[in-house]
Design a protein around this motif. Structure first.
Motif, PDB file in Angstrom:
ATOM      1  N   CYS A  29      35.620  40.225  33.683  1.00 23.45           N
ATOM      2  CA  CYS A  29      35.261  38.871  33.240  1.00 23.45           C
ATOM      3  C   CYS A  29      36.491  38.092  32.784  1.00 23.45           C
ATOM      4  CB  CYS A  29      34.235  38.944  32.109  1.00 23.45           C
ATOM      5  SG  CYS A  29      32.589  39.482  32.633  1.00 23.45           S
ATOM      6  N   LEU A  30      37.408  38.793  32.103  1.00 21.71           N
ATOM      7  CA  LEU A  30      38.650  38.157  31.669  1.00 21.71           C
ATOM      8  C   LEU A  30      39.470  37.675  32.855  1.00 21.71           C
ATOM      9  CD1 LEU A  30      40.703  37.548  29.342  1.00 21.71           C
ATOM     10  CD2 LEU A  30      41.663  39.811  29.805  1.00 21.71           C
ATOM     11  N   ILE A  31      39.644  38.528  33.843  1.00 20.98           N
ATOM     12  CA  ILE A  31      40.419  38.163  35.034  1.00 20.98           C
ATOM     13  C   ILE A  31      39.722  37.055  35.810  1.00 20.98           C
ATOM     14  CG2 ILE A  31      41.352  38.995  37.224  1.00 20.98           C
ATOM     15  CD1 ILE A  31      42.786  40.091  34.765  1.00 20.98           C
ATOM     16  N   ALA A  32      38.412  37.176  35.968  1.00 19.52           N
ATOM     17  CA  ALA A  32      37.651  36.226  36.790  1.00 19.52           C
ATOM     18  C   ALA A  32      37.580  34.839  36.167  1.00 19.52           C
ATOM     19  CB  ALA A  32      36.237  36.762  37.022  1.00 19.52           C
ATOM     20  N   HIS A  33      37.548  34.779  34.843  1.00 23.96           N
ATOM     21  CA  HIS A  33      37.288  33.496  34.185  1.00 23.96           C
ATOM     22  C   HIS A  33      38.493  32.895  33.475  1.00 23.96           C
ATOM     23  CE1 HIS A  33      35.549  30.752  31.106  1.00 23.96           C
ATOM     24  NE2 HIS A  33      34.704  30.468  32.069  1.00 23.96           N
ATOM     25  N   ASP A  34      39.314  33.737  32.832  1.00 26.47           N
ATOM     26  CA  ASP A  34      40.328  33.219  31.917  1.00 26.47           C
ATOM     27  C   ASP A  34      41.765  33.284  32.417  1.00 26.47           C
ATOM     28  OD1 ASP A  34      38.362  32.652  29.978  1.00 26.47           O
ATOM     29  OD2 ASP A  34      38.373  34.747  29.324  1.00 26.47           O
ATOM     30  N   LEU A  35      42.044  34.095  33.434  1.00 26.46           N
ATOM     31  CA  LEU A  35      43.428  34.257  33.877  1.00 26.46           C
ATOM     32  C   LEU A  35      44.042  32.945  34.358  1.00 26.46           C
ATOM     33  CD1 LEU A  35      45.686  36.322  34.193  1.00 26.46           C
ATOM     34  CD2 LEU A  35      44.895  36.739  36.534  1.00 26.46           C
ATOM     35  N   VAL A  36      43.237  32.079  34.930  1.00 24.00           N
ATOM     36  CA  VAL A  36      43.741  30.802  35.424  1.00 24.00           C
ATOM     37  C   VAL A  36      44.322  29.968  34.282  1.00 24.00           C
ATOM     38  CG1 VAL A  36      41.504  29.614  35.246  1.00 24.00           C
ATOM     39  CG2 VAL A  36      43.211  28.808  36.884  1.00 24.00           C
ATOM     40  N   TYR A  37      43.734  30.069  33.086  1.00 24.57           N
ATOM     41  CA  TYR A  37      44.242  29.312  31.933  1.00 24.57           C
ATOM     42  C   TYR A  37      45.552  29.919  31.416  1.00 24.57           C
ATOM     43  CZ  TYR A  37      39.498  27.519  32.127  1.00 24.57           C
ATOM     44  OH  TYR A  37      38.334  26.955  32.556  1.00 24.57           O
ATOM     45  N   VAL A  38      45.675  31.233  31.506  1.00 22.54           N
ATOM     46  CA  VAL A  38      46.925  31.902  31.149  1.00 22.54           C
ATOM     47  C   VAL A  38      48.045  31.423  32.070  1.00 22.54           C
ATOM     48  CG1 VAL A  38      48.118  34.118  30.971  1.00 22.54           C
ATOM     49  CG2 VAL A  38      45.730  33.917  30.223  1.00 22.54           C
ATOM     50  N   THR A 132      48.266  39.814  42.188  1.00 24.66           N
ATOM     51  CA  THR A 132      47.434  39.161  41.177  1.00 24.66           C
ATOM     52  C   THR A 132      46.303  38.378  41.831  1.00 24.66           C
ATOM     53  OG1 THR A 132      49.375  38.931  39.748  1.00 24.66           O
ATOM     54  CG2 THR A 132      47.455  37.579  39.207  1.00 24.66           C
ATOM     55  N   ALA A 133      46.611  37.696  42.928  1.00 23.67           N
ATOM     56  CA  ALA A 133      45.584  36.924  43.645  1.00 23.67           C
ATOM     57  C   ALA A 133      44.456  37.821  44.125  1.00 23.67           C
ATOM     58  CB  ALA A 133      46.219  36.180  44.824  1.00 23.67           C
ATOM     59  N   TRP A 134      44.805  38.968  44.663  1.00 18.49           N
ATOM     60  CA  TRP A 134      43.769  39.881  45.153  1.00 18.49           C
ATOM     61  C   TRP A 134      43.033  40.557  44.009  1.00 18.49           C
ATOM     62  CZ3 TRP A 134      41.673  39.124  49.529  1.00 18.49           C
ATOM     63  CH2 TRP A 134      42.422  38.573  50.573  1.00 18.49           C
ATOM     64  N   LEU A 135      43.690  40.686  42.853  1.00 13.90           N
ATOM     65  CA  LEU A 135      42.995  41.173  41.660  1.00 13.90           C
ATOM     66  C   LEU A 135      41.934  40.159  41.226  1.00 13.90           C
ATOM     67  CD1 LEU A 135      42.764  43.225  39.310  1.00 13.90           C
ATOM     68  CD2 LEU A 135      44.506  41.880  38.105  1.00 13.90           C
ATOM     69  N   VAL A 136      42.285  38.899  41.268  1.00 15.25           N
ATOM     70  CA  VAL A 136      41.317  37.842  40.965  1.00 15.25           C
ATOM     71  C   VAL A 136      40.183  37.859  41.979  1.00 15.25           C
ATOM     72  CG1 VAL A 136      40.978  35.343  40.835  1.00 15.25           C
ATOM     73  CG2 VAL A 136      42.995  36.380  39.782  1.00 15.25           C
ATOM     74  N   ALA A 137      40.513  38.050  43.250  1.00 16.38           N
ATOM     75  CA  ALA A 137      39.492  38.120  44.293  1.00 16.38           C
ATOM     76  C   ALA A 137      38.497  39.231  43.990  1.00 16.38           C
ATOM     77  CB  ALA A 137      40.152  38.336  45.654  1.00 16.38           C
ATOM     78  N   TRP A 138      39.026  40.410  43.650  1.00 15.51           N
ATOM     79  CA  TRP A 138      38.136  41.533  43.300  1.00 15.51           C
ATOM     80  C   TRP A 138      37.246  41.164  42.124  1.00 15.51           C
ATOM     81  CZ3 TRP A 138      38.677  43.663  38.367  1.00 15.51           C
ATOM     82  CH2 TRP A 138      37.753  44.665  38.080  1.00 15.51           C
ATOM     83  N   SER A 139      37.834  40.555  41.092  1.00 10.81           N
ATOM     84  CA  SER A 139      37.076  40.267  39.875  1.00 10.81           C
ATOM     85  C   SER A 139      35.946  39.272  40.130  1.00 10.81           C
ATOM     86  CB  SER A 139      38.005  39.732  38.777  1.00 10.81           C
ATOM     87  OG  SER A 139      38.462  38.422  39.060  1.00 10.81           O
TER      88      SER A 139
END
Length: 198
Positions: A29-38, A132-139
């Motif tokens: 959930c952190l990767i899927a929702h909040d990483l973009v703000y980081v 990182t992009a593919w980590l987001v894709a997975w999430s």
């Protein structure tokens, strides 16, 4: 096997299982929702403190990602493919509006940034950002708001945008950066003199 069936099978493979740990759920959930703000915060700091080379990379990533995201938004609105939770498929961990699923805007952003750096003198950073992009894709699949094909589609759009735009970037980057940096120095002259930003 059809593409649709393969897409569905991969979704079930990657979507959150019934026995998932609370740690894994929170991580996804952190990767899927909040990483973009980081990422936004990191780029803001890098812009304010970085030299011309750093700022050039940021502007390149911004332009190529903005184009990719614009195409993604248009395709999403036109195609309006249903998201997994709209089809009552799998489990959903975060709330999301029932907007078009294909292609993924999140993957458009992260792959746009990653490929902009990959096709630059900062290729090593680009490699890290691709992971990182593919980590987001997975999430995004794990939390149940996208299908795998949404991620592949966004990545391919980003790849085409980057490859097609490189000749124009190489031709005009110096003039563009001169203009942008002149505006930057005009707006932040006082803070630059104080050494707070560069």
């Amino acid at each position: 096997m059809s593409v649709e069936q393969l897409n569905l099978d991969l979704f079930y493979l990657l979507n959150v299982p019934d026995h998932a740990s609370i740690w894994m759920i929170n991580y996804a959930c952190l990767i899927a929702h909040d990483l973009v703000y980081v990422f936004l915060l990191m780029f803001a700091i890098a812009w304010l403190r970085g030299n011309r080379d750093v700022k050039t990379g940021i502007i390149k990533a911004f332009i190529f990602t903005a184009i990719t995201l614009s195409i993604s938004e248009v395709l999403s609105a036109v195609l309006n493919t249903p998201r997994p939770f709209v089809m009552d498929v799998g489990r959903t961990l975060i709330e999301h509006a029932p907007t078009g699923s294909f292609p993924s805007n999140h993957m458009s952003i992260f792959s746009g940034i990653a490929l902009a750096y990959y096709f630059s003198p900062h290729r090593d950073l680009g490699r890290i950002l691709l992971w990182t992009a593919w980590l987001v894709a997975w999430s995004r699949i794990y939390v149940g708001v996208h299908f795998p094909i949404d991620m592949v589609g966004a990545f391919l759009i980003s790849l085409v945008v980057n490859l097609a735009g490189l000749p124009l970037w190489w031709k005009y980057q110096d003039k563009l950066m001169d203009l942008i940096l002149s505006i930057h120095h005009f707006l932040f002259t006082h803070f630059i003199r104080m050494g707070w930003i560069k």
